[in-house]
Write a protein that holds these residues in place. Structure first.
Motif, PDB file in Angstrom:
ATOM      1  N   SER A  87       0.825  -1.228   0.000  1.00 55.94           N
ATOM      2  CA  SER A  87       0.000   0.000   0.000  1.00 55.94           C
ATOM      3  C   SER A  87       0.852   1.269   0.000  1.00 55.94           C
ATOM      4  N   SER A  88       2.162   1.128   0.254  1.00 55.41           N
ATOM      5  CA  SER A  88       3.033   2.313   0.326  1.00 55.41           C
ATOM      6  C   SER A  88       3.066   3.026  -1.033  1.00 55.41           C
ATOM      7  N   PRO A  89       2.938   4.377  -1.022  1.00 52.22           N
ATOM      8  CA  PRO A  89       2.955   5.100  -2.308  1.00 52.22           C
ATOM      9  C   PRO A  89       4.362   5.201  -2.884  1.00 52.22           C
ATOM     10  N   TYR A  90       5.380   4.853  -2.058  1.00 54.63           N
ATOM     11  CA  TYR A  90       6.760   5.024  -2.497  1.00 54.63           C
ATOM     12  C   TYR A  90       7.293   3.737  -3.141  1.00 54.63           C
ATOM     13  N   SER A  91       7.924   3.935  -4.276  1.00 52.63           N
ATOM     14  CA  SER A  91       8.524   2.797  -4.980  1.00 52.63           C
ATOM     15  C   SER A  91       9.904   2.487  -4.392  1.00 52.63           C
ATOM     16  N   ILE A  92      10.629   3.551  -4.029  1.00 54.40           N
ATOM     17  CA  ILE A  92      11.972   3.389  -3.433  1.00 54.40           C
ATOM     18  C   ILE A  92      12.042   4.268  -2.201  1.00 54.40           C
ATOM     19  N   SER A  93      12.521   3.715  -1.108  1.00 56.10           N
ATOM     20  CA  SER A  93      12.729   4.594   0.052  1.00 56.10           C
ATOM     21  C   SER A  93      13.995   4.176   0.786  1.00 56.10           C
ATOM     22  N   ILE A  94      14.802   5.182   1.125  1.00 52.04           N
ATOM     23  CA  ILE A  94      16.016   4.938   1.930  1.00 52.04           C
ATOM     24  C   ILE A  94      15.861   5.771   3.192  1.00 52.04           C
ATOM     25  N   VAL A  95      16.019   5.131   4.338  1.00 51.27           N
ATOM     26  CA  VAL A  95      15.895   5.849   5.608  1.00 51.27           C
ATOM     27  C   VAL A  95      17.234   5.762   6.331  1.00 51.27           C
ATOM     28  N   ASP A  96      17.837   6.933   6.626  1.00 50.15           N
ATOM     29  CA  ASP A  96      19.122   7.012   7.368  1.00 50.15           C
ATOM     30  C   ASP A  96      20.173   6.066   6.800  1.00 50.15           C
ATOM     31  N   GLY A  97      20.284   6.029   5.497  1.00 51.90           N
ATOM     32  CA  GLY A  97      21.188   5.070   4.870  1.00 51.90           C
ATOM     33  C   GLY A  97      22.652   5.490   4.946  1.00 51.90           C
ATOM     34  N   VAL A  98      23.496   4.557   5.397  1.00 53.93           N
ATOM     35  CA  VAL A  98      24.954   4.763   5.359  1.00 53.93           C
ATOM     36  C   VAL A  98      25.543   3.531   4.649  1.00 53.93           C
ATOM     37  N   LYS A 131      25.566  -2.292   3.578  1.00 54.65           N
ATOM     38  CA  LYS A 131      24.704  -1.338   4.285  1.00 54.65           C
ATOM     39  C   LYS A 131      25.151  -1.321   5.740  1.00 54.65           C
ATOM     40  N   LEU A 132      25.659  -0.176   6.188  1.00 51.36           N
ATOM     41  CA  LEU A 132      26.171  -0.081   7.558  1.00 51.36           C
ATOM     42  C   LEU A 132      25.051   0.319   8.522  1.00 51.36           C
ATOM     43  N   GLU A 133      24.198   1.229   8.046  1.00 53.92           N
ATOM     44  CA  GLU A 133      23.074   1.668   8.883  1.00 53.92           C
ATOM     45  C   GLU A 133      21.862   1.918   7.997  1.00 53.92           C
ATOM     46  N   GLY A 134      20.686   2.018   8.637  1.00 51.10           N
ATOM     47  CA  GLY A 134      19.479   2.426   7.919  1.00 51.10           C
ATOM     48  C   GLY A 134      18.781   1.279   7.211  1.00 51.10           C
ATOM     49  N   SER A 135      17.791   1.656   6.394  1.00 51.63           N
ATOM     50  CA  SER A 135      17.041   0.622   5.663  1.00 51.63           C
ATOM     51  C   SER A 135      16.772   1.102   4.241  1.00 51.63           C
ATOM     52  N   VAL A 136      16.675   0.126   3.322  1.00 51.25           N
ATOM     53  CA  VAL A 136      16.380   0.412   1.915  1.00 51.25           C
ATOM     54  C   VAL A 136      15.218  -0.480   1.502  1.00 51.25           C
ATOM     55  N   ALA A 137      14.222   0.090   0.855  1.00 54.57           N
ATOM     56  CA  ALA A 137      13.124  -0.730   0.346  1.00 54.57           C
ATOM     57  C   ALA A 137      12.885  -0.370  -1.112  1.00 54.57           C
ATOM     58  N   VAL A 138      12.791  -1.381  -1.956  1.00 52.43           N
ATOM     59  CA  VAL A 138      12.500  -1.176  -3.381  1.00 52.43           C
ATOM     60  C   VAL A 138      11.309  -2.060  -3.719  1.00 52.43           C
ATOM     61  N   LYS A 139      10.245  -1.438  -4.234  1.00 52.78           N
ATOM     62  CA  LYS A 139       9.031  -2.203  -4.510  1.00 52.78           C
ATOM     63  C   LYS A 139       9.072  -2.737  -5.944  1.00 52.78           C
ATOM     64  N   GLY A 140       8.989  -4.051  -6.092  1.00 52.17           N
ATOM     65  CA  GLY A 140       8.951  -4.637  -7.438  1.00 52.17           C
ATOM     66  C   GLY A 140      10.328  -4.998  -7.978  1.00 52.17           C
ATOM     67  N   LEU A 141      10.325  -5.572  -9.175  1.00 48.25           N
ATOM     68  CA  LEU A 141      11.571  -6.028  -9.807  1.00 48.25           C
ATOM     69  C   LEU A 141      12.327  -4.849 -10.411  1.00 48.25           C
ATOM     70  N   VAL A 142      13.649  -5.020 -10.518  1.00 42.81           N
ATOM     71  CA  VAL A 142      14.518  -3.914 -10.939  1.00 42.81           C
ATOM     72  C   VAL A 142      15.166  -4.233 -12.285  1.00 42.81           C
ATOM     73  N   ALA A 143      15.338  -3.196 -13.113  1.00 43.15           N
ATOM     74  CA  ALA A 143      16.187  -3.313 -14.303  1.00 43.15           C
ATOM     75  C   ALA A 143      17.288  -2.266 -14.169  1.00 43.15           C
TER      76      ALA A 143
END
Length: 1522
Positions: free
Chosen positions: A647-658, A705-717
């Motif tokens: 349900s998230s409107p974001y396709s890619i989100s990085i939070v506090d990424g290091v 990934k040292l810190e934070g979180s990454v989410a990518v919705k769906g398959l990537v090219a």
């Protein structure tokens, strides 16, 4: 055996009731005075009952009763001229033993059948016949039982219980397998038994629904009968085919399922993962020990966990997972079978000397009945044949184990390479990883064959010493002492060899790594005329490798000396002590030659042990290398979450990424917080090295990934910055394993502006693309890479600057048709790294990156309004582009879109409407072309040459060694063998010396001469080894140098056609063969040949009658050998040819791992790699079976010679002295092994000399023009003006293709700046290739300062003009080496060049400054930085002519501007030719050359061309510059 017989005789003397407990080995051969001669599996004898000594008849029932098991009468069986067995023995032992054997084996066989269910049995005629014969045999057995009952009921004479028990026992047995009414049943029974034996030799049809039925060309082995399997008869069909005509790939059988990669590799991977898990678990236990409080104490009733504080420095050394144990668990159970075979074979080895002892005793004993001599001969023949069959089964199991091991290792390394982390990837270069596959896997394969010698050699030594003790008594201890002394010598040699081994592998890795890089960057080497510098670098590494090889060769010579001398010294010391310890100790023939035969047996384990130890040492080095690689850190699987909330409107989100490239380094990307809505277009901008590509890598999960979180919705090219192109057709590159969707494919091809390219390519989209896309221009590669991503149709697109390598108008077309708001990807999430400012207004979101952080974020308008660094940067550059204010950028962008940009792609005068109407026609043309894909073939697969290896190849190798050295070696070898022969003859004379008063009078003289002869043997062999080893190294050096020179002299077209895997294979595998395999094989071949000749000579002297059969057997031997070599040689070639594709594919995979992972195509690539390995093993497997086939047949020939030598010695025993006969038979016993070894070695010489043939192959390929002309006719300092005059110039890439450049005539004055523009494929780069003579002119001339460049040496030309190429290529080594490989400039010059190329600050900040090590391909620098280094190279050379081939494509606008200003200031008085995509860079040039389809369309100053409103005007308009 004699001991056993005498004990038995004592037990069963007449008048005593004997109990004989017989051993489990019965050789059943009977020569009987009656007409019935019985020999077979189950035996029943029926002779009139009569009382026999040693058997008690009970008076009342007259039955044969026995205590224990059996009764034998030795006077009747042995001490007689007509031997026979007692009736009781025949009715019991001979019947019961085979039955017992079958009953004991039945449970094992049933278990086997249960676990190997192959499907339903086909009831073929053969099967029905077997069943019928079995039934008849069973009926006959039972009829015998009923006959006995009938006899009893009519009983004139009641039969003994044996006659009831034996047939009943046999009848029951026949139910499970298949044996006899007195005379009638007896003959019927054996006739049927022979029929059953014959039927069992025929092959059954495969079961219904089995895998073999589905296979088009199945291996016949699984369906072969028992006899066919043990004699390897099942491969004969292929051998016959190979003899008639050279074998081809289509003739090869499929692999057996249990040898295939898909079965073997997962087993090892699974076991290895278990090992790794074990280690991780123990580490966790050490680091973290939770203490649980008892549940009763806990209030909540749950265990409370209390953690101990950890010590940072763990006192334990980290435990490594054991690859060895994983290998043992995977392959041990099957390999264990070989150990059983080996034990049996080791024991059988000692039967020969024992029979020799009995034969000599028989000849000395004139009273012995003559049948005993024939019996010994027959026994000798049977034991040697059984030994041969068992030995070959043993080798077969070993080789198959080795083959599976290699398959598993290659598969495991390949799978690991796909998941290895970036930091770990940097520790292993491509060359090293390829070596793990080629060299290390091979090491294991070679070792497996001999590893059993580790326990088998000591066993053989112990047995030999036991028999020697029986023969010579305590004197043997002298020999043991010599052997013990030899052990430390060999141990020291083995340890030193290991040291050299490691050093050689290191040099080899470096050499292959450098070769790999040179082949990858060969175009740059040629453009800069750097071939000689790199040739010297390779030669330097090669020299250090050869130095190590030379030391190893000297060691090997010492080692050979000890091997040859050890058995002789053992014999000499034993005989010396035996003779001198007591003067009544007489050295007679029996003692001397039985001992000699045992010493010969001893020679093999003593020779093999050091070899096996050094092989194990080599394998342990390889094992460690493999373990280290397989233990490397893998990418974090969980670093990117793909199961993001739907349900998230974001396709890619990085939070506090290091993020960091390696956990040990400081973070590359810091404090990243990004949320990208679905379906939006995001542009990432920033300077070179600011972390734009790293951000995409982080989204792909390629970084730690040292810190934070990454989410990518769906398959990537993913489209990488440097396009990764596979060596296959263009269509396969675009479809990338997806199924074909014709309409969508056409859409993608058109949107990515590939349609015009397909028309140019020889076979349309069926054209084969060379390795790394060598036959495509930079722009074409990038568009194919983009088309691949678009075709895959994924949710998220990560595009790393895909528009940098294409022309402005093509870039605009692609942006509009693919990436932009109305493009094919309009509904997808697109993340675009770009330096093109004109695309930014259309982005929904722009991320500005500075030093790994996102400094600004927002839409184009928002960023302009905030007046930040981005707005400032943009103003500067739009001002450079044209004097309008910044609004005009967005205006021009929208204007471009309104115009419809398809028109610009096709050409100036075709509207977009007519373009669309044309596509139908084009498709027809395309399809026509595609029908003939042969036209589009580019790379040439490695071809297997056929037929005999030419004598010229052997001659070439001899010349490389040196003819004089070869003659000296041969002479020394001949000396060694003649002396050896004479010393044994001398021994036979000694044994025949008469005994006077219980002693031999001349023994001291005999002993002295014998010792001297032995010493001279050692000296000769030492000299020979040294000469041969030095010769081998000289040959290695000269062959490697000539191949390196030939390859570097080859033109570019050669590298486009030849996959680098083939070349690397030549420099790795073939050179390794020449270095270490060929010299030792030649040595062994010579040894075997002289051994065979010597043995034949001795046998002929002793028993001239053998002369009758030797020619016949010689012919048979020769035929078998030729028959075998025809197939073996071709199989070896096919195996060698199918090896290259494994490494080529692996190489390609390593370069594209990030793309393969991004698309999730790992499994497809693993399947492809497995397929290639299986293809290779398909050729290897028949070649190892062919070796066994040959060995069985040759050993049979050898066994016949041995038997005939013994037979004729028995016939002529009155005329023969025991000494000569002992000599002849002890030589004959060695003959079998020598014969087999000779054929093995002669075929090995022929198959391995193929390496020389393949190394020589490149001598005859097409070569470039001479590098330098002597004397040079060039004036000093040429060119002084830089004036370029091109007259009627045309060039074509291949003779069968249309010209890429047609009839160009232009004159460029010295100091002019000329821009070259045109759509992709118009011939811009081709023109520069013609200028550098990478491709020679088809017509016309190019003159620079009045000198025709076609008359110059290539290095004279290329070193005096400079190019900054499209693909920035760096080599592993220091920065300084990359800038100045010849060391011709001072450090000040280099720093100055770095300053002008804007790299001074970057390099100064590096810890090692100019000595900073660049990784392979310069991967530890960004593409932009690499491009700037190429500029620095040009600044260093500062020649009068400079060519820039899209040199600023990979850098941002600001850096581009800096580069342009540098070129304007530093090359002010030089002639500069620039191929440009960014038209703004050439707007202030003197003139612009517009090319289309290889022809000049316009050539004038930019202002004039714009005024003419032609093709250039259209391009400028599309780029928004007017």
């Amino acid at each position: 055996m004699s001991l056993w017989l005498s004990e038995l005789q004592e037990m069963l003397t007449p008048g005593r009731e004997g109990v004989a407990v017989l051993g489990n080995a019965f050789v059943l051969i009977f020569i009987r005075k009656h007409s019935r001669v019985i020999c077979g599996v189950c035996l029943r004898r029926h002779i009139p009952r009569r009382c026999v000594d040693g058997v008690r008849w009970k008076q009342g029932r007259k039955s044969c009763s026995f205590y224990g098991f059996v009764s034998l009468d030795w006077n009747r069986t042995w001490y007689t001229n007509n031997p026979d067995f007692t009736q009781c023995f025949q009715n019991t032992v001979l019947v019961w033993l085979p039955c017992l054997y079958l009953w004991m084996c039945a449970p094992i066989y049933l278990i086997y059948l249960r676990s190997h269910d192959h499907g339903y049995i086909c009831m073929s005629h053969l099967n029905k016949a077997k069943t019928a014969v079995g039934l008849l045999l069973w009926i006959i057995c039972w009829s015998d039982v009923f006959y006995s009952f009938w006899e009893r009921s009519h009983g004139s004479s009641v039969p003994s219980p044996v006659h009831l028990v034996s047939p009943t026992f046999l009848g029951l047995t026949m139910l499970s397998s298949v044996c006899a009414w007195r005379y009638t049943t007896f003959y019927t029974y054996y006739a049927l038994l022979l029929v059953a034996l014959f039927l069992s030799c025929l092959t059954d049809q495969p079961p219904l629904f089995s895998q073999a039925v589905k296979d088009l060309n199945p291996c016949p082995e699984p369906g072969a009968s028992f006899l066919s399997k043990i004699s390897f008869w099942w491969i004969s069909r292929m051998m016959v085919m190979g003899y008639k005509r050279p074998l081809e790939e289509k003739d090869l059988w499929s692999l057996n399922p249990e040898d295939c990669s898909q079965r073997v590799v997962p087993q090892l991977v699974c076991r290895w993962n278990t090992e790794c898990q074990k280690v991780k678990r123990t580490e966790r236990k050490m680091l973290y020990s939770p203490k649980r409080v008892p549940q009763s104490e806990s209030k909540e009733g749950q265990a409370v966990e209390e953690t101990e504080i950890l010590l940072v420095k763990s006192p334990h050394k980290a435990k490594e997972p054991s690859l060895f144990w994983a290998l043992c668990l995977t392959f041990g159970p099957y390999f264990f079978i070989s150990c059983l075979y080996k034990i049996i074979q080791d024991i059988l080895m000692f039967v020969g000397p024992e029979i020799l002892r009995l034969l000599i005793r028989f000849i000395n004993d004139s009273s012995a009945p003559s049948w005993q001599g024939f019996f010994y001969t027959a026994l000798l023949f049977i034991s040697t044949c059984v030994q041969s069959l068992i030995l070959q089964r043993y080798f077969h199991v070993c080789f198959v184990s080795g083959m599976r091991l290699r398959t598993a290792i290659i598969g495991a390394v390949y799978r690991k390479a796909l998941v290895i982390s970036s930091a770990a990837r940097r520790t292993s270069t491509v060359g090293e990883i390829v070596n793990l596959m080629s060299v290390d896997a091979q090491r294991f394969m070679d070792l497996i064959t001999y590893i059993n010698m580790i326990w088998s050699a000591p066993l053989q030594v112990v047995l030999a010493l036991y028999f020697l003790w029986q023969n010579l008594g305590p004197s043997v201890l002298a020999g043991v002492a010599v052997m013990v002394l030899m052990v430390p010598v060999n141990a020291v040699i083995a340890m030193k060899t290991k040291t050299y081994q490691v050093a050689q592998m290191k040099s080899k890795d470096n050499r292959i790594k450098l070769m790999n890089e040179m082949l990858n960057g060969i175009k740059v080497l040629k453009l800069y005329a750097w071939e000689l510098a790199f040739k010297d670098k390779v030669s330097e590494i090669r020299e250090s490798e050869l130095r190590v090889l030379k030391k190893a060769a000297y060691l090997a010579a010492v080692s050979t000396f000890t091997w040859v001398c050890a058995p002789f010294l053992v014999a000499l010391s034993t005989f010396t002590v035996y003779v001198l310890i007591d003067e009544h100790n007489v050295l007679d023939a029996q003692k001397a030659f039985v001992s000699l035969a045992l010493f010969n047996i001893l020679r093999f384990p003593l020779n093999m042990l050091p070899m096996v130890i050094s092989s194990m040492v080599q394998a342990s080095v390889s094992l460690k290398r493999l373990r280290v690689f397989l233990s490397h850190e893998e990418l974090q699987e969980d670093s990117v979450e793909h199961k993001a909330v739907a349900s998230s409107p974001y396709s890619i989100s990085i939070v506090d990424g290091v993020f960091s490239w390696s956990r040990t380094e400081s973070p590359t990307l810091k404090k990243l917080n990004v949320s990208i809505p679905e379906g939006s277009l995001v542009a990432i901008v920033g300077h070179v090295g600011s972390g734009k590509s790293s951000l995409l890598s982080a989204l792909l999960g390629e970084m730690d990934k040292l810190e934070g979180s990454v989410a990518v919705k769906g398959l990537v090219a993913y489209v990488p910055q440097q396009a990764w192109i596979q060596n296959s057709t263009l269509k396969d590159n675009i479809m990338f394993g997806q199924e074909r969707r014709e309409a969508w494919y056409q859409h993608v091809v058109e949107a990515c502006a590939l349609q015009p390219d397909l028309e140019i390519l020889p076979a349309g989209d069926e054209t084969e693309i060379g390795e790394k896309g060598v036959n495509l221009s930079g722009g074409q590669k990038q568009r194919v890479s983009l088309a691949r991503a678009v075709y895959c149709d994924r949710a998220v697109y990560l595009l790393d600057d895909p528009l940098s390598a294409v022309d402005a108008h093509v870039g605009k077309h692609i942006f509009d048709q693919v990436i932009g708001k109305h493009g094919l990807l309009k509904d997808k999430t697109r993340v675009l790294v770009t330096h093109g400012l004109s695309y930014l207004p259309q982005a929904d979101l722009i991320l500005v990156m500075v030093e790994g952080e996102i400094t600004e974020m927002g839409s184009y308008q928002q960023l302009m309004d905030t007046e930040g660094a981005f707005a400032e940067f943009l103003r500067t550059y739009t001002a450079v582009e044209h004097t309008d204010n910044d609004e005009s950028v967005s205006k021009s962008a929208t204007k471009g879109m309104e115009n419809g940009s398809t028109a610009a792609v096709v050409g100036p005068d075709v509207s977009s409407v007519s373009k669309l109407s044309q596509t139908g026609k084009e498709n027809m043309v395309l399809n026509k072309r595609a029908k003939n894909p042969e036209v589009g073939k580019l790379t040439e697969a490695d071809k297997a040459s056929t037929g005999k290896v030419k004598l010229s190849v052997f001659w070439a190798y001899l010349k490389a060694i040196g003819v004089l050295l070869s003659c000296i070696s041969l002479l020394l070898f001949l000396t060694h063998h003649l002396v050896s022969l004479y010393s044994n003859y001398w021994l036979s004379l000694w044994t025949d010396d008469p005994v006077v008063n219980g002693t031999q009078p001349y023994r001291q003289m005999r002993l002295g001469v014998y010792g001297a002869l032995g010493l001279s043997q050692g000296v000769a062999i030492f000299g020979y080894s040294i000469a041969m080893s030095i010769g081998g190294i000289l040959a290695s050096r000269s062959l490697h140098q000539s191949m390196l020179y030939d390859v570097l002299r080859s033109p570019m077209s050669f590298f486009e056609r030849t996959p680098s895997g083939n070349l690397v294979n030549r420099f790795a595998k073939e050179i390794d063969t020449i270095d270490s395999v060929i010299p030792s094989i030649i040595k062994m071949f010579m040894g075997s040949m002289f051994n065979v000749l010597g043995a034949c000579v001795v046998i002929l002297i002793a028993t001239p009658l053998v002369a009758i059969i030797i020619p016949f057997l010689g012919l048979l031997y020769f035929f078998v050998q030729r028959f075998y070599v025809a197939s073996s040689r071709q199989l070896k070639r096919l195996e060698s040819v199918s090896r290259s594709p494994i490494y080529t594919h692996f190489n390609e995979t390593l370069l594209g791992t990030s793309v393969i992972r991004a698309f999730g195509e790992q499994q497809r690539f693993i399947r492809e790699s497995d397929l290639r390995v299986d293809n290779n093993q398909k050729a290897y497997y028949p070649s190892i079976v062919a070796n066994r086939w040959l060995a069985v047949r040759l050993e049979f020939v050898g066994n016949i010679i041995v038997s005939f030598a013994a037979l004729f010695a028995v016939i002529a025993r009155e005329r023969l002295s025991p000494g000569i006969m002992g000599l002849a038979i002890s030589y004959a016993l060695q003959l079998t092994a020598s014969l087999t070894w000779l054929v093995r070695m002669s075929s090995d010489v022929e198959t391995n000399i193929v390496a020389v043939e393949r190394v020589k192959e490149y001598r005859d390929t097409e070569k470039e023009a001479e590098w330098k002309h002597k004397p040079s006719s060039l004036p000093a300092g040429w060119p002084t003006e830089g004036c370029i005059d091109i007259r009627g110039f045309s060039l074509r890439y291949r003779h069968d293709l249309d010209p890429a450049i047609r009839n160009i005539t232009i004159r460029i004055n010295g100091g002019e700046k000329v821009g070259i523009v045109g759509r992709t494929g118009a011939g811009k780069s081709s023109l520069t290739l013609g200028l550098f003579r990478i491709i020679e002119a088809a017509e016309g001339h190019i003159l620079i300062d009045g000198v025709d460049i076609a008359q110059l040496g290539l290095h004279d030309l290329r070193s005096r003009i400079t190019i900054i190429p499209q693909d920035p290529v760096l080599f592993s080594g220091s920065l300084r080496m990359n800038l100045d490989p010849f060391d011709s400039y001072s450090d000040e010059d280099i720093w100055r060049a770095l300053e002008y190329s804007h790299l001074k600050n970057f390099v100064s900040a590096l810890p090692n400054k100019l000595s900073h090590e660049c990784s392979e391909g310069g991967e530890n620098l960004s593409v932009g930085q690499r491009q700037l280094l190429c500029l620095a190279r040009a600044l260093l050379r500062k020649t009068k002519v400079l060519v820039l081939d899209e040199a600023t494509a990979a850098v941002d606008m600001e850096t581009d501007n800096l580069i342009q200003s540098t070129i304007r200031s530093q090359f002010e008085d030089c002639t500069v030719l620039t191929i440009a995509h960014r038209l703004n860079t050439i707007m202030d040039y003197t003139r612009v050359l517009v090319l289309d389809k290889g022809e000049t369309t316009e050539f004038d100053s930019p202002s004039n061309l714009i005024a003419q409103r032609g093709a250039f005007y259209k391009m400028v308009k599309d780029a928004g510059l007017v």
